[in-house]
Design an enzyme around this catalytic site. Structure first.
Site, short mmCIF file in Angstrom:
data_model
loop_
_atom_site.label_atom_id
_atom_site.label_comp_id
_atom_site.label_asym_id
_atom_site.label_seq_id
_atom_site.Cartn_x
_atom_site.Cartn_y
_atom_site.Cartn_z
N HIS A 52 0.81 -1.22 0.00
CA HIS A 52 0.00 0.00 0.00
C HIS A 52 0.84 1.27 0.00
CE1 HIS A 52 0.65 -0.47 4.39
NE2 HIS A 52 0.56 0.84 4.41
N LYS A 92 0.47 5.45 -2.29
CA LYS A 92 0.39 6.78 -1.71
C LYS A 92 0.78 7.84 -2.74
CE LYS A 92 1.40 5.21 3.01
NZ LYS A 92 0.14 5.66 3.63
N GLU A 111 6.62 5.10 13.78
CA GLU A 111 5.25 5.05 14.28
C GLU A 111 5.24 5.34 15.77
OE1 GLU A 111 2.67 1.78 12.34
OE2 GLU A 111 4.65 0.89 12.54
N ASP A 139 8.42 -6.90 8.63
CA ASP A 139 7.18 -6.15 8.53
C ASP A 139 7.33 -4.89 7.70
OD1 ASP A 139 4.41 -5.67 9.28
OD2 ASP A 139 5.17 -4.05 10.56
N HIS A 176 8.05 -2.18 2.26
CA HIS A 176 7.91 -0.73 2.19
C HIS A 176 9.22 0.00 1.94
CE1 HIS A 176 3.97 -1.68 3.40
NE2 HIS A 176 4.12 -1.60 4.70
N LYS A 232 4.76 10.17 14.51
CA LYS A 232 4.49 9.41 13.29
C LYS A 232 5.17 10.13 12.14
CE LYS A 232 0.58 7.72 10.48
NZ LYS A 232 0.84 6.29 10.61
#
Length: 518
Positions: free
Chosen positions: A205, A209, A243, A262, A267, A372
């Site tokens: 995902h 963006k 995060e 992860d 990413h 974040k």
């Protein structure tokens, strides 16, 4: 926050108008439709597309999961998901009524033939009831352990093929794609037995963006940028994904995955490949993905014998986020009290090619960071000679170009300028571009973009098999070494609310550099 208004604003209408409408009718099958991803991302994303009139005229959703529901209870659950979504646009009853009529549900186990026989029957019904033709889009929103079983059953029951030679079938596979190199290769092998590579959409995902896509436009559409995007002018590049959240309700998953699996395998490595790639021949799936794969092939392999020189891991302890005390990772639900899973990782990578030789790429990601922040910071080399008379108030620092992916999506550049007054004094100033202020619209969410692309048959922003395997191969020495030395790590080694362990700062300090924290 729940959305109570029934008025849709012009901004919300314009928000998605830059996206092309999906023209081909399609039956969208979601395996794992009772799960969190469907509630938080998929159905709100599809609803937003319906609001913007971007779904095809022939469209239906078939949810498939073991949780007992029928069509009506599934629609009620999805209504609640949309109304309580942070990503769904303003609620419109008329849009919802039309959209909800396309939602259907099958209660079945992923391993049982009865469910796939029923799915086949429902797909035939959708061709008549919703004019979906024979086009099929399968979305695996399940635990990764079910991927192989679902694909084999689709093949066994002939659901992966179509009889109409003008129709198509495609499959979207969520991350993580495999647990290591061997499992990724095995999973690719199984899926390729049922689908051709051009039918397979491995979703990340981050690539949907708006700011990530803008990396290509920023680099290759501006003649003042691309000539300095190389080792002659760039000192180093930092990619950060921080995060403030902990693992929340994902303790079981995170214990198996850890930060490296992860965040890095998908990413961060993908962001690095976009930043470092050479210009493609044209904007198309084959050309863009070829150039990204070239970067992965050129990254210098990591030597496990000197791993500590290029890799850092950490795990958060108790600390404070926005003045609120939060628990240590080992105190989170479903986490072992003696866990040695990393919640922070940092890597120093180099690309062995003409453009980037000797330019380090520093990648880091962590949970329970002070804020974040997902950004790419390109620090340029210092000027070769300073002829100014430097005083204590002068600030001569390297230029930094920052691409902010979240939050406050945009691009900024920091440079030196003369302060007002009769004397020459240099101060650091910043030019800043934000999407919201410049274009007056809110960018489409990543899932909206990627769902539309998958329905339109455009795999440009999806991962290809070779790229997935190359990224796992790159990280294999780190994963294996850290796994073998888990018991020798002193965890926790950073407090929640900080930027990670001290060793992460030393990773850059030994090169005379510091992390850029926005």
């Amino acid at each position: 926050m729940p959305i109570d208004t029934f008025e849709i604003t012009e901004d919300e209408i314009n928000r998605l108008t830059v996206l092309p409408r999906a023209e081909d009718p399609v039956a969208f099958v979601i395996f794992g439709a009772s799960g969190d991803l469907t509630h938080r991302k998929l159905i709100p994303g599809l609803y937003n597309l319906a609001c913007a009139n971007l779904l095809p005229k022939g469209f239906a959703v078939i949810g498939y999961a073991v949780t007992p529901m029928d069509d009506e209870s599934f629609r009620a659950a999805m209504l609640d998901a949309v109304k309580n979504s942070n990503e769904a646009g303003p609620f419109r009853q008329d849009i919802w009524d039309d959209f909800a009529a396309s939602l259907h549900y099958i209660t079945a186990d992923f391993s049982q033939s009865d469910g796939y026989n029923l799915l086949k029957k429902r797909l035939d019904e959708m061709m008549v009831d919703h004019h979906c033709a024979e086009n099929r889009l399968f979305y695996l929103a399940t635990l990764p352990s079910f991927y192989t079983e679902i694909v084999k059953n689709l093949m066994k029951h002939g659901l992966n093929t179509v009889t109409d030679n003008t129709a198509w079938s495609r499959i979207i596979i969520e991350k993580p794609f495999g647990h290591n190199l061997e499992s990724a290769i095995a999973l690719n092998k199984v899926i390729h037995q049922a689908f051709e590579e051009e039918q397979i959409y491995r979703i990340d995902h981050y690539l949907g963006k708006e700011t990530v896509q803008n990396i290509l436009a920023f680099r290759f559409a501006n003649s003042i940028i691309e000539p300095i995007w190389n080792r002659r002018y760039v000192d180093h590049i930092q990619i950060t994904a921080g995060e403030t959240l902990g693992v929340e309700h994902r303790g079981n998953y995170y214990e198996e995955a850890g930060c490296l699996r992860d965040m890095f395998q998908n990413h961060l490595i993908q962001l690095m490949s976009l930043v470092a790639m050479d210009p493609p021949v044209r904007y198309g799936s084959q050309s863009v993905r070829d150039r990204k794969t070239d970067v992965l092939k050129a990254i210098m392999p990591i030597n496990p014998e000197n791993l500590a020189e290029v890799a850092v891991r950490g795990q958060y302890g108790m600390g404070y986020i926005e003045s609120q005390q939060v628990a240590a990772y080992r105190e989170e639900p479903d986490v072992s009290p003696t866990s040695h899973t990393e919640t922070f990782a940092a890597l120093k990578l180099t690309v062995d090619n003409w453009r980037w030789a000797d330019v380090p790429f520093y990648l880091r990601s962590g949970k329970r960071m002070p804020k974040k922040l997902t950004q790419i910071a390109i620090q340029f080399k210092r000027v070769p000679h300073l002829f100014f008379h430097m005083g204590p108030k002068d600030q001569i620092e390297p230029n930094i170009l920052t691409i902010r992916i979240q939050p406050n999506e945009g691009i900024s550049i920091r440079f030196g300028a003369k302060a007002p007054g009769p004397e020459m004094h240099i101060r650091q100033v910043e030019m800043n571009f934000t999407y919201a202020e410049t274009f007056g619209v809110t960018p489409a969410t990543a899932y909206e973009t990627l769902l539309l692309d998958s329905m339109s048959g455009d795999p440009t922003l999806f991962n290809r098999a070779d790229a997935v395997e190359l990224s796992w191969a790159l990280l294999a020495p780190v994963i294996e070494t850290w796994q073998a030395t888990r018991q020798f790590t002193a965890f926790p080694n950073y407090s929640a609310g900080t930027w990670g362990p001290a060793t992460a700062d030393k990773l850059l300090a030994k090169d005379g550099r510091v992390w850029f924290n926005g």
